[in-house]
Scaffold this motif. Structure first.
Motif, mmCIF file in Angstrom:
data_model
loop_
_atom_site.group_PDB
_atom_site.id
_atom_site.type_symbol
_atom_site.label_atom_id
_atom_site.label_comp_id
_atom_site.label_asym_id
_atom_site.label_seq_id
_atom_site.Cartn_x
_atom_site.Cartn_y
_atom_site.Cartn_z
ATOM 1 N N ARG A 78 0.822 -1.215 0.000
ATOM 2 C CA ARG A 78 0.000 0.000 0.000
ATOM 3 C C ARG A 78 0.849 1.254 0.000
ATOM 4 O O ARG A 78 0.569 2.222 -0.720
ATOM 5 C CB ARG A 78 -0.912 0.011 1.238
ATOM 6 C CG ARG A 78 -2.086 -0.933 1.187
ATOM 7 C CD ARG A 78 -3.093 -0.592 2.279
ATOM 8 N NE ARG A 78 -2.490 -0.582 3.604
ATOM 9 C CZ ARG A 78 -2.421 -1.641 4.406
ATOM 10 N NH1 ARG A 78 -2.897 -2.811 4.007
ATOM 11 N NH2 ARG A 78 -1.877 -1.541 5.611
ATOM 12 N N PHE A 79 1.907 1.239 0.807
ATOM 13 C CA PHE A 79 2.778 2.408 0.892
ATOM 14 C C PHE A 79 3.405 2.723 -0.460
ATOM 15 O O PHE A 79 3.369 3.873 -0.932
ATOM 16 C CB PHE A 79 3.872 2.182 1.940
ATOM 17 C CG PHE A 79 4.972 3.207 1.891
ATOM 18 C CD1 PHE A 79 4.777 4.475 2.422
ATOM 19 C CD2 PHE A 79 6.190 2.916 1.293
ATOM 20 C CE1 PHE A 79 5.772 5.438 2.355
ATOM 21 C CE2 PHE A 79 7.200 3.879 1.228
ATOM 22 C CZ PHE A 79 6.979 5.143 1.757
ATOM 23 N N HIS A 80 3.985 1.737 -1.103
ATOM 24 C CA HIS A 80 4.682 1.999 -2.363
ATOM 25 C C HIS A 80 3.703 2.279 -3.504
ATOM 26 O O HIS A 80 4.044 3.026 -4.435
ATOM 27 C CB HIS A 80 5.626 0.842 -2.695
ATOM 28 C CG HIS A 80 6.878 0.846 -1.875
ATOM 29 N ND1 HIS A 80 7.877 1.781 -2.054
ATOM 30 C CD2 HIS A 80 7.274 0.062 -0.832
ATOM 31 C CE1 HIS A 80 8.852 1.557 -1.183
ATOM 32 N NE2 HIS A 80 8.505 0.526 -0.432
ATOM 33 N N LEU A 81 2.499 1.720 -3.442
ATOM 34 C CA LEU A 81 1.496 2.020 -4.465
ATOM 35 C C LEU A 81 1.174 3.512 -4.480
ATOM 36 O O LEU A 81 1.008 4.111 -5.549
ATOM 37 C CB LEU A 81 0.231 1.204 -4.204
ATOM 38 C CG LEU A 81 -0.925 1.380 -5.189
ATOM 39 C CD1 LEU A 81 -0.504 1.038 -6.615
ATOM 40 C CD2 LEU A 81 -2.122 0.530 -4.764
ATOM 41 N N ALA A 82 1.125 4.121 -3.310
ATOM 42 C CA ALA A 82 0.846 5.556 -3.234
ATOM 43 C C ALA A 82 1.953 6.388 -3.863
ATOM 44 O O ALA A 82 1.735 7.549 -4.232
ATOM 45 C CB ALA A 82 0.656 5.971 -1.778
#
Length: 373
Positions: A78-82
């Motif tokens: 989720r963090f890197h998708l943002a």
């Protein structure tokens, strides 16, 4: 059907100005050089580039892949998708055999669900002399029996393994992995030039964070760096954070490989996107100070706090054209792990894209045809 129009669109064939892109469900239907007639969805920003593909990351946003915890893994994704990364491998570090098996079993469902694209084992078959932040207590020689157990447990989830080719049994392990559809990377190695070429001949096709964690090049003993950069079959990972690599080294390496063999990676750990402080990597303490992660005991660089959007901006600031950097951040790493269904704004590929502003900062992210909140 979604029709996007507006800024410059970076495709494998170049940059389209004022073109449009049609998305049908989760797939790119077409990319055209002119604005279409009828209803379109204008995109504010300056660029549309393919969603980033990070084939080497250990964590981020306070989460880590290295413990084998699926909730932590989902937090990393989720963090890197943002930050624009629509595809990533879960990179684990040198660990005891039972933890490697448990992590493989825990992460295999996440691969099936498309949350992560597979597992990358960075170790344990690495050089003691070049282990860097890898835990030396768990380093060991390559074992096809251990690899068979991991591959069997993962049922297709194991995507890449990093090996030092000079170790006893390494060439046999490389050939075994390739025969079982696993990508082999050369890294954390004290190999000579000739030993590195032997690993490539055995089937290795990726260089793990080239320059870092390997014997440095010398004009009378070029070592693994020259062998990896000079081999047409090898994709070279590059950590473009200004810490692992000087911008000049990044630019030089890319002039040797071209964008088709240079893959930007983050090598990020849990401290990416987080305040300076104390973290953990593979059971070892890590101190992040000034955004630089180092082992608390010994001071070795311990991954990075990089995200792919920052790496993208830094590579452009180093003098590389946006269209080449887009290839390095998406198309090339996707191809390195055998994913021809992602990594480019091209008909038939999954609709993964990032909208960037004029300063190359992320405005919006689309994954599989859906805008990310």
């Amino acid at each position: 059907m979604t029709v996007l129009a507006g800024p410059r669109i970076v495709t494998p064939d170049g940059v389209l100005a004022d073109g449009h892109l049609r998305v049908d469900g989760a797939t790119i239907e077409s990319v055209c050089p002119a604005r279409p007639a009828g209803e379109v969805q204008p995109v504010d920003g300056a660029w549309i580039v393919p969603g980033f593909v990070d084939i080497h990351t250990h964590g981020g946003g306070g989460y880590t892949f290295t413990t084998g915890d699926p909730e932590q893994a989902q937090g990393v994704a989720r963090f890197h998708l943002a930050h624009g990364t629509t595809t990533l491998l879960a990179s684990l570090v040198t660990s005891p055999p039972d933890l490697m098996v448990a992590a493989t079993r825990a992460y295999a469902p996440l691969v099936d669900q498309g949350i992560i694209a597979g597992l990358h084992f960075e170790g344990p078959y690495l050089s003691h002399a070049r282990c860097g932040a890898q835990n030396p207590a768990h380093l060991r020689e390559p074992s096809t029996d251990e690899l068979a157990r991991l591959i069997g447990t993962g049922a297709g989830a194991v995507r890449m393994v990093t090996i030092a080719p000079e170790l006893p049994g390494a060439l046999e392990a490389i050939a075994y992995l390739v025969d079982h559809g696993v990508v082999v990377a050369i890294g954390h190695t004290d190999a000579t030039y000739e030993q590195t070429l032997a690993g490539i001949a055995a089937g290795a096709t990726v260089g793990t964070h080239v320059f870092n964690g390997m014997r440095p090049p010398h004009h009378r003993e070029p070592g693994p760096v020259f062998a990896l950069l000079g081999s047409d079959s090898v994709t070279c990972e590059l950590i473009g954070d200004g810490v692992h690599l000087h911008d000049g080294a990044l630019r030089f390496a890319t002039t040797v490989t071209g964008a088709s063999r240079a893959a930007l990676i983050t090598d990020a750990m849990a401290g990416a996107g987080m305040p300076d402080g104390e973290y953990e990597l593979g059971g070892q303490g890590v101190t992040v100070s000034g955004g630089v992660a180092r082992l608390t005991d010994g001071g070795s660089i311990a991954g990075s706090t990089l995200t792919m959007d920052v790496a993208f901006r830094r590579a452009v600031a180093a003098g590389l054209p946006v269209e080449e950097v887009a290839r390095m951040a998406a198309t090339t790493p996707a191809a390195a792990i055998g994913r021809t269904d992602i990594g480019a704004l091209q008909p038939g590929r999954r609709a993964d894209l990032v909208v960037l502003d004029a300063e190359l900062r992320v405005l919006r992210v689309m994954r599989a045809g859906t805008w990310v909140a």
